[in-house]
Design a protein around this motif. Structure first.
Motif, PDB file in Angstrom:
ATOM      1  N   LYS A 175      -1.222  -6.322  -5.050  1.00 41.67           N
ATOM      2  CA  LYS A 175      -0.053  -5.659  -5.626  1.00 41.67           C
ATOM      3  C   LYS A 175       1.099  -6.643  -5.564  1.00 41.67           C
ATOM      4  N   GLU A 176       1.880  -6.697  -6.646  1.00 43.03           N
ATOM      5  CA  GLU A 176       3.007  -7.627  -6.671  1.00 43.03           C
ATOM      6  C   GLU A 176       4.096  -7.102  -7.594  1.00 43.03           C
ATOM      7  N   LEU A 177       5.278  -7.654  -7.411  1.00 37.66           N
ATOM      8  CA  LEU A 177       6.387  -7.335  -8.304  1.00 37.66           C
ATOM      9  C   LEU A 177       6.203  -8.088  -9.619  1.00 37.66           C
ATOM     10  N   ALA A 178       6.733  -7.536 -10.692  1.00 39.14           N
ATOM     11  CA  ALA A 178       6.755  -8.244 -11.975  1.00 39.14           C
ATOM     12  C   ALA A 178       7.828  -9.327 -11.898  1.00 39.14           C
ATOM     13  N   GLU A 187       7.433 -10.393  -4.157  1.00 41.80           N
ATOM     14  CA  GLU A 187       6.632  -9.862  -3.056  1.00 41.80           C
ATOM     15  C   GLU A 187       5.213  -9.644  -3.559  1.00 41.80           C
ATOM     16  N   CYS A 188       4.244 -10.030  -2.741  1.00 40.75           N
ATOM     17  CA  CYS A 188       2.841  -9.878  -3.090  1.00 40.75           C
ATOM     18  C   CYS A 188       2.080  -9.370  -1.869  1.00 40.75           C
ATOM     19  N   SER A 189       1.181  -8.429  -2.108  1.00 43.65           N
ATOM     20  CA  SER A 189       0.305  -7.902  -1.053  1.00 43.65           C
ATOM     21  C   SER A 189      -1.141  -8.130  -1.453  1.00 43.65           C
ATOM     22  N   VAL A 190      -1.954  -8.555  -0.497  1.00 47.72           N
ATOM     23  CA  VAL A 190      -3.385  -8.743  -0.698  1.00 47.72           C
ATOM     24  C   VAL A 190      -4.101  -7.955   0.390  1.00 47.72           C
ATOM     25  N   LYS A 191      -4.931  -7.007  -0.020  1.00 45.27           N
ATOM     26  CA  LYS A 191      -5.701  -6.192   0.936  1.00 45.27           C
ATOM     27  C   LYS A 191      -7.111  -6.747   0.997  1.00 45.27           C
ATOM     28  N   ARG A 192      -7.486  -7.218   2.181  1.00 49.19           N
ATOM     29  CA  ARG A 192      -8.839  -7.728   2.398  1.00 49.19           C
ATOM     30  C   ARG A 192      -9.734  -6.619   2.915  1.00 49.19           C
ATOM     31  N   ARG A 193     -10.959  -6.606   2.435  1.00 43.49           N
ATOM     32  CA  ARG A 193     -11.952  -5.644   2.899  1.00 43.49           C
ATOM     33  C   ARG A 193     -12.103  -5.782   4.417  1.00 43.49           C
ATOM     34  N   GLY A 194     -12.035  -4.671   5.104  1.00 41.23           N
ATOM     35  CA  GLY A 194     -12.185  -4.670   6.555  1.00 41.23           C
ATOM     36  C   GLY A 194     -10.877  -4.800   7.322  1.00 41.23           C
ATOM     37  N   ALA A 195      -9.828  -5.212   6.669  1.00 46.31           N
ATOM     38  CA  ALA A 195      -8.520  -5.333   7.339  1.00 46.31           C
ATOM     39  C   ALA A 195      -7.826  -3.971   7.321  1.00 46.31           C
ATOM     40  N   ALA A 196      -7.151  -3.662   8.400  1.00 47.71           N
ATOM     41  CA  ALA A 196      -6.458  -2.375   8.479  1.00 47.71           C
ATOM     42  C   ALA A 196      -5.276  -2.313   7.521  1.00 47.71           C
ATOM     43  N   GLU A 197      -4.566  -3.416   7.378  1.00 50.74           N
ATOM     44  CA  GLU A 197      -3.359  -3.457   6.546  1.00 50.74           C
ATOM     45  C   GLU A 197      -3.422  -4.649   5.589  1.00 50.74           C
TER      46      GLU A 197
END
Length: 185
Positions: free
Chosen positions: A110-113, A124-134
Motif C-alpha cells: 500500500k502506498e500514497l499516490a 509512505e509505503c507499506s509492505v506486508k510479508r507473509r507470516g509477519a504480524a505487521e
C-alpha cells in the motif's frame, strides 16, 4: 460430427489455459549455448536499447542478463532495470518493485499516490510479508530528498538523463524511495 448446444459448451480445461499462457512468444530469443549467447549479446550491445554503460560491451550484457536470471527477471527486462553502480549490480525502479510485489512472501503493498505524497510532503509505503504480524511502513520526506540532493534545481548532473527524471517527477521520486525503504526493512 455432433453439434453441441450452447448449454453443453464447456470451458477450456486448466491444462489448455496454462499451455496457452506459458507458450513463449514466437520471436523470443533463447540462446542454447555460449556461442549463441555471445552472438546475441554482441548484437544487443550495439543497439540503442541498452543503457550507455552496456553499449559495446557484450560481456556486460551477458553479466546483466545472468544476474537478472538469478533473481527472476527475463533477459530484456534485466537490461532495462539492472544498473551497475560502483561495480555492483543494482535492480532499480519498476524492476525492483516488480520483484517485490511478485515475490511469494509479499502478501500486499500500500502506498500514497505521487500527487498525494507531494501534498503531504512525504511518501509512505507499506509492505506486508507473509507470516509477519505487521507490515513494514516507511516514509521518505521532502526534507530527506533535499538532504540527499534530490530536490530542487534542474537535475543537471553527470548522469543528466536519469537524474533529471527525479526533478521532473518529484512525487514519483518520493514514492520510489519510500518503496525501497519499506521493502528493504
Amino acid at each position: 460430427m455432433d453439434e453441441q448446444k450452447p448449454s453443453e459448451v464447456t470451458k477450456p480445461s486448466r491444462a489448455n489455459t496454462t499451455l496457452a499462457v506459458e507458450k513463449a512468444p514466437m520471436l523470443a530469443l533463447q540462446p542454447r549455448n555460449f556461442e549463441e549467447l555471445w552472438n546475441f549479446a554482441k548484437m544487443i550491445c550495439e543497439t540503442d536499447f541498452v543503457p550507455k554503460a552496456l553499449y559495446g560491451k557484450p560481456g556486460a550484457v551477458i553479466a546483466c542478463i545472468q544476474y537478472g536470471n538469478e533473481v527472476g527477471l527475463p533477459p530484456m527486462t534485466s537490461l532495462r532495470w539492472i544498473a551497475v553502480i560502483n561495480g555492483a549490480p543494482s535492480i532499480w525502479g519498476k524492476g525492483y518493485w516488480m520483484l517485490v510485489k511478485s515475490h511469494p512472501l509479499c502478501e500486499w503493498t500500500k502506498e500514497l499516490a505521487p500527487d498525494e505524497a507531494l501534498a503531504k510532503g512525504y511518501a509512505e509505503c507499506s509492505v506486508k510479508r507473509r507470516g509477519a504480524a505487521e507490515p513494514e511502513t516507511r516514509r521518505f520526506t521532502i526534507e530527506m530528498a533535499k538532504t540527499a540532493g534530490l530536490w530542487g534545481g534542474t537535475g543537471d548532473t553527470q548522469d543528466k538523463k536519469e537524474r533529471s527524471a527525479w526533478f521532473k517527477y518529484p512525487g514519483d521520486m518520493l514514492i520510489y524511495k519510500a518503496r525501497s525503504r519499506a521493502a528493504d526493512a
